[in-house]
Write a protein that holds these residues in place. Sequence first.
Motif, PDB file in Angstrom:
ATOM      1  N   GLY A 170       0.809  -1.215   0.000  1.00  0.00           N
ATOM      2  CA  GLY A 170       0.000   0.000   0.000  1.00  0.00           C
ATOM      3  C   GLY A 170       0.838   1.259   0.000  1.00  0.00           C
ATOM      4  O   GLY A 170       0.577   2.203  -0.759  1.00  0.00           O
ATOM      5  N   VAL A 171       1.870   1.277   0.850  1.00  0.00           N
ATOM      6  CA  VAL A 171       2.756   2.444   0.887  1.00  0.00           C
ATOM      7  C   VAL A 171       3.485   2.604  -0.443  1.00  0.00           C
ATOM      8  O   VAL A 171       3.611   3.714  -0.977  1.00  0.00           O
ATOM      9  CB  VAL A 171       3.761   2.323   2.049  1.00  0.00           C
ATOM     10  CG1 VAL A 171       4.791   3.449   1.985  1.00  0.00           C
ATOM     11  CG2 VAL A 171       3.043   2.356   3.385  1.00  0.00           C
ATOM     12  N   ALA A 172       3.968   1.493  -1.001  1.00  0.00           N
ATOM     13  CA  ALA A 172       4.705   1.559  -2.265  1.00  0.00           C
ATOM     14  C   ALA A 172       3.845   2.107  -3.401  1.00  0.00           C
ATOM     15  O   ALA A 172       4.332   2.837  -4.271  1.00  0.00           O
ATOM     16  CB  ALA A 172       5.227   0.172  -2.632  1.00  0.00           C
ATOM     17  N   LEU A 173       2.558   1.768  -3.403  1.00  0.00           N
ATOM     18  CA  LEU A 173       1.673   2.217  -4.481  1.00  0.00           C
ATOM     19  C   LEU A 173       1.120   3.622  -4.256  1.00  0.00           C
ATOM     20  O   LEU A 173       0.815   4.334  -5.209  1.00  0.00           O
ATOM     21  CB  LEU A 173       0.498   1.236  -4.639  1.00  0.00           C
ATOM     22  CG  LEU A 173       0.820  -0.116  -5.272  1.00  0.00           C
ATOM     23  CD1 LEU A 173      -0.406  -1.021  -5.245  1.00  0.00           C
ATOM     24  CD2 LEU A 173       1.311   0.055  -6.707  1.00  0.00           C
ATOM     25  N   SER A 174       0.993   4.039  -3.000  1.00  0.00           N
ATOM     26  CA  SER A 174       0.314   5.309  -2.716  1.00  0.00           C
ATOM     27  C   SER A 174       1.254   6.479  -2.531  1.00  0.00           C
ATOM     28  O   SER A 174       0.816   7.626  -2.514  1.00  0.00           O
ATOM     29  CB  SER A 174      -0.555   5.160  -1.461  1.00  0.00           C
ATOM     30  OG  SER A 174       0.242   4.818  -0.340  1.00  0.00           O
ATOM     31  N   VAL A 175       2.559   6.219  -2.374  1.00  0.00           N
ATOM     32  CA  VAL A 175       3.492   7.295  -2.077  1.00  0.00           C
ATOM     33  C   VAL A 175       3.739   8.167  -3.306  1.00  0.00           C
ATOM     34  O   VAL A 175       3.623   7.709  -4.451  1.00  0.00           O
ATOM     35  CB  VAL A 175       4.824   6.710  -1.557  1.00  0.00           C
ATOM     36  CG1 VAL A 175       5.578   6.021  -2.688  1.00  0.00           C
ATOM     37  CG2 VAL A 175       5.692   7.785  -0.926  1.00  0.00           C
ATOM     38  N   THR A 176       4.065   9.446  -3.055  1.00  0.00           N
ATOM     39  CA  THR A 176       4.499  10.380  -4.101  1.00  0.00           C
ATOM     40  C   THR A 176       5.895  10.860  -3.747  1.00  0.00           C
ATOM     41  O   THR A 176       6.129  11.319  -2.632  1.00  0.00           O
ATOM     42  CB  THR A 176       3.551  11.587  -4.207  1.00  0.00           C
ATOM     43  OG1 THR A 176       2.248  11.136  -4.535  1.00  0.00           O
ATOM     44  CG2 THR A 176       4.031  12.563  -5.282  1.00  0.00           C
ATOM     45  N   ALA A 177       6.825  10.741  -4.681  1.00  0.00           N
ATOM     46  CA  ALA A 177       8.225  11.107  -4.416  1.00  0.00           C
ATOM     47  C   ALA A 177       8.387  12.616  -4.522  1.00  0.00           C
ATOM     48  O   ALA A 177       8.449  13.167  -5.627  1.00  0.00           O
ATOM     49  CB  ALA A 177       9.150  10.389  -5.394  1.00  0.00           C
ATOM     50  N   PHE A 178       8.483  13.281  -3.377  1.00  0.00           N
ATOM     51  CA  PHE A 178       8.584  14.739  -3.357  1.00  0.00           C
ATOM     52  C   PHE A 178       9.826  15.262  -4.083  1.00  0.00           C
ATOM     53  O   PHE A 178       9.714  16.160  -4.924  1.00  0.00           O
ATOM     54  CB  PHE A 178       8.551  15.227  -1.895  1.00  0.00           C
ATOM     55  CG  PHE A 178       8.788  16.700  -1.744  1.00  0.00           C
ATOM     56  CD1 PHE A 178       7.769  17.607  -1.981  1.00  0.00           C
ATOM     57  CD2 PHE A 178      10.029  17.184  -1.364  1.00  0.00           C
ATOM     58  CE1 PHE A 178       7.980  18.965  -1.847  1.00  0.00           C
ATOM     59  CE2 PHE A 178      10.257  18.535  -1.221  1.00  0.00           C
ATOM     60  CZ  PHE A 178       9.229  19.430  -1.459  1.00  0.00           C
ATOM     61  N   PRO A 179      11.049  14.735  -3.805  1.00  0.00           N
ATOM     62  CA  PRO A 179      12.230  15.272  -4.501  1.00  0.00           C
ATOM     63  C   PRO A 179      12.178  15.078  -6.017  1.00  0.00           C
ATOM     64  O   PRO A 179      12.554  15.975  -6.778  1.00  0.00           O
ATOM     65  CB  PRO A 179      13.398  14.484  -3.877  1.00  0.00           C
ATOM     66  CG  PRO A 179      12.881  13.978  -2.574  1.00  0.00           C
ATOM     67  CD  PRO A 179      11.431  13.697  -2.819  1.00  0.00           C
ATOM     68  N   VAL A 180      11.720  13.900  -6.454  1.00  0.00           N
ATOM     69  CA  VAL A 180      11.637  13.628  -7.891  1.00  0.00           C
ATOM     70  C   VAL A 180      10.607  14.544  -8.545  1.00  0.00           C
ATOM     71  O   VAL A 180      10.826  15.092  -9.634  1.00  0.00           O
ATOM     72  CB  VAL A 180      11.284  12.147  -8.145  1.00  0.00           C
ATOM     73  CG1 VAL A 180      11.154  11.875  -9.641  1.00  0.00           C
ATOM     74  CG2 VAL A 180      12.351  11.236  -7.542  1.00  0.00           C
ATOM     75  N   LEU A 181       9.466  14.740  -7.867  1.00  0.00           N
ATOM     76  CA  LEU A 181       8.419  15.600  -8.414  1.00  0.00           C
ATOM     77  C   LEU A 181       8.900  17.042  -8.534  1.00  0.00           C
ATOM     78  O   LEU A 181       8.594  17.725  -9.527  1.00  0.00           O
ATOM     79  CB  LEU A 181       7.180  15.531  -7.521  1.00  0.00           C
ATOM     80  CG  LEU A 181       5.991  16.406  -7.939  1.00  0.00           C
ATOM     81  CD1 LEU A 181       5.490  16.015  -9.324  1.00  0.00           C
ATOM     82  CD2 LEU A 181       4.865  16.324  -6.925  1.00  0.00           C
ATOM     83  N   ALA A 182       9.662  17.522  -7.553  1.00  0.00           N
ATOM     84  CA  ALA A 182      10.159  18.896  -7.596  1.00  0.00           C
ATOM     85  C   ALA A 182      11.053  19.113  -8.815  1.00  0.00           C
ATOM     86  O   ALA A 182      10.931  20.119  -9.525  1.00  0.00           O
ATOM     87  CB  ALA A 182      10.920  19.214  -6.313  1.00  0.00           C
ATOM     88  N   ARG A 183      11.951  18.154  -9.072  1.00  0.00           N
ATOM     89  CA  ARG A 183      12.835  18.290 -10.236  1.00  0.00           C
ATOM     90  C   ARG A 183      12.044  18.195 -11.543  1.00  0.00           C
ATOM     91  O   ARG A 183      12.334  18.882 -12.516  1.00  0.00           O
ATOM     92  CB  ARG A 183      13.930  17.218 -10.180  1.00  0.00           C
ATOM     93  CG  ARG A 183      14.926  17.428  -9.048  1.00  0.00           C
ATOM     94  CD  ARG A 183      16.026  16.375  -9.058  1.00  0.00           C
ATOM     95  NE  ARG A 183      17.010  16.613  -8.019  1.00  0.00           N
ATOM     96  CZ  ARG A 183      16.932  16.129  -6.786  1.00  0.00           C
ATOM     97  NH1 ARG A 183      15.907  15.373  -6.446  1.00  0.00           N
ATOM     98  NH2 ARG A 183      17.866  16.392  -5.890  1.00  0.00           N
TER      99      ARG A 183
END
Length: 803
Positions: A170-183
């Motif tokens: 569940g965590v693996a599917l629901s997480v959003t990568a903040f550092p990757v999204l910022a770049r």
Amino acid sequence: METVANKSDDTVVCYAPTMITTNGVWQGDNPLDYSLPLFILQMTLVVVSTRFFDYILKPLRQPRVISEILGGALLGPSALGRSETFANTMFPLRSVMVLETMANIGLLYYLFLVGVEMDLSVIRQTGKKALAIAVAGMIMPFVIGIGFSFVLHGSDLGTLAHATYVLFLGVALSVTAFPVLARMLAELKLINSEMGRLALSSALINDMCAWILLAVAIALAENDPSSLASLWVLLSSAAFVIICILFVRPAISWMIRRTPEGESFSELYICFILTGVMISGFITDAIGTHSVLGAFVFGLIIPNGPLGVTLLEKLEDFVSGLLLPLFFAISGLKTDVTSIQEGQTWGIMFVVIILSCAGKIGGTMLVTTFYNIPHGEGFILGLLMNTKGLIEMIVLNVGKDQQVLDDEAFAIMVIVALVMTAIISPIVAVIYRPTRRFAPYKRRTIQISKPEGELRVLTCVHTPRHVPTIINLKPLIPQKTLNRTQAQSDHIIHAFENFEQNSSFVSVQPLTAISPYSSMHEDICGLAEEKRVALIIIPFHKQQTVDGGMEVTNPAFRTVNQNLLANAPCSVGILVDRGLSTLARVAENEVAHHVVVLFFGGPDDREALAYGWRMCENPGVRVTVLRFIAGEESLSATMQPPSPTSDQIDPPMLTVETDTANEKQLDEDYVNDFRMKNANNEMVVYTEQVVNNGEQTVSVIRSLDIHQDLFIVGRGQGMTSPITAGLTVWSECPELGVIGDILASSDFATTISVLVIQQYAGGLPQESVASPDSPDGQTDDDETSNRRTPTAPSTPPSGPPAS
């Protein structure tokens, strides 16, 4: 030779503790039999393979995490590792412990840096909209993860084991990568948009929730279900966080207070903090959670400011560029695509990709619909929230290490993460074409701005050297600043914040963005239009040397200036700084600045006069307007446009064809209006000078009082005049115009700063506006500039009535 046997999964690995470094090939030693040379070679392979994929995928807008995982997969059992010779030679089992240890050290310090960069105040300031998007975007993928767990394993797991399995998936599917999204948002030019800010705020909340769930999942995975160990792990973790906040943070704040402002932090303090990262990792690992959680929390308690900047400067390149890729590469090395043998499983995997993406998008769109956000933007926002990266790989690796995930499930989830992250940026780049939805505004020049209203000015600052001069132009606040490095950024921000505190009607709102020089003008233009500014002030690409000459600071600055002149949605001013910042402060009833406006005629000169007119409202500014009038000899001469020199053949910039008779009438009307309304102002001096040619013009300018502080002159685009005849032959920087180029040249030895203004020419055909390429050929997309933008959208009502 002493040997130690390590038995794992029926494989016995023997090694000698003394076999760290080799005696050399001339002694008959094989370097690959020793741990240090083998590790160096492994790291080299990892860096080369990841950089290879990064080079291949960069045109496709793929984040670096994709390249790093693919680089590891290339070396792992999915590709080259299928060869037993390659696997046993380059990645033997005896080397795995050293490789994973170094990878986890890199991960430890990287998560510490992520914590340092995170600003928890953003979470406190985040509205209900971002919170709702984050929660909705987690719930639906989490539910999909629950269903996926039953499909893979059914009911063959115990109740608690299945709950742990569900948590990891569940965590693996629901997480959003903040550092990757910022770049990713920075590359897509969306980081300063309303949608970009909303996505980052939501991702930050999502990340924090994911860390909490990860801690719970690890606590459940590592302990006996029949004991209360899991409860003790969670309570101990909470106690660790509280101790860090109540005791460690005040100690670090004490270090900061002990360091005088502007001085570097002592090596003892830096060493203490870097050691604290390892101690925090040791404590959380001993408690029963992952060591990276301790490092992350320790990074969060570091106060924002110079200390954080120093830590980033010292660690970021080494950790992010060398050690962190090891972690992602190990994830690739652990990924065995051949473990997915059944075609049905591949089908399930693609269904999971589609459903998890749809879950994020659906949950996000429900919230955006409630808040009346257009469906198209809601869809793009949901797509962005599917970005995966570091935390998901941590979850999967911990799950595999704790034997919660088997090889098949691990491989499936790694592929899911890769695919979901890889498709986002290209799709957004193709289908999302943001149109300017700002309210239209007409006051794009100083001349037509309402005198009783605010005057909005966007000032661009590349280095701290430019800041004092900009601040000394305080009759023209507000400011927005742009800079190159995070370290410089804080100094610039502090300077403007101090200025804000000591001035009236000024507000500062920090905003950070990253942009390459080649497209920096796009961000500046978008910001100028969003804030509806009337003037953009940019620094000249040269600065004065000690001997009075002018030297180039950065050739890329010139490209930025030329692009802004061609594309700006308002007037533009290029500032040549020659020591305006060195003026001493005087009493309010004394003259602090002497400003000279050189008026030759045309729209740019009228804009320059309008700027000087605004300054007349400041009692500490003396404004002298010197108007040049063509004599009879020059009027009787037949003027031919001069042929361009090699120095003038620059990239195309904004050009305007003018109606000479109409322009002369507009000049007369505006000058007469200025003279009439400032007739009783003792701080305004108006003079006229008759000249017949360019030589006389230069002679008059050179004869001016050297005790001036600032020249203001129009760029003179599209204007030809007999009184500037012949001057273009010596022009080096056409973006300054004929007169501006003379005033900024090394031959014009003076300490007077120069501001060259180009008035916005609205309604031009699109083909008349061009974006020049770099004249130096030195601008590169990899050259980036961190920019922190204080927004000060208003000034006290002042200035002349609109003409």
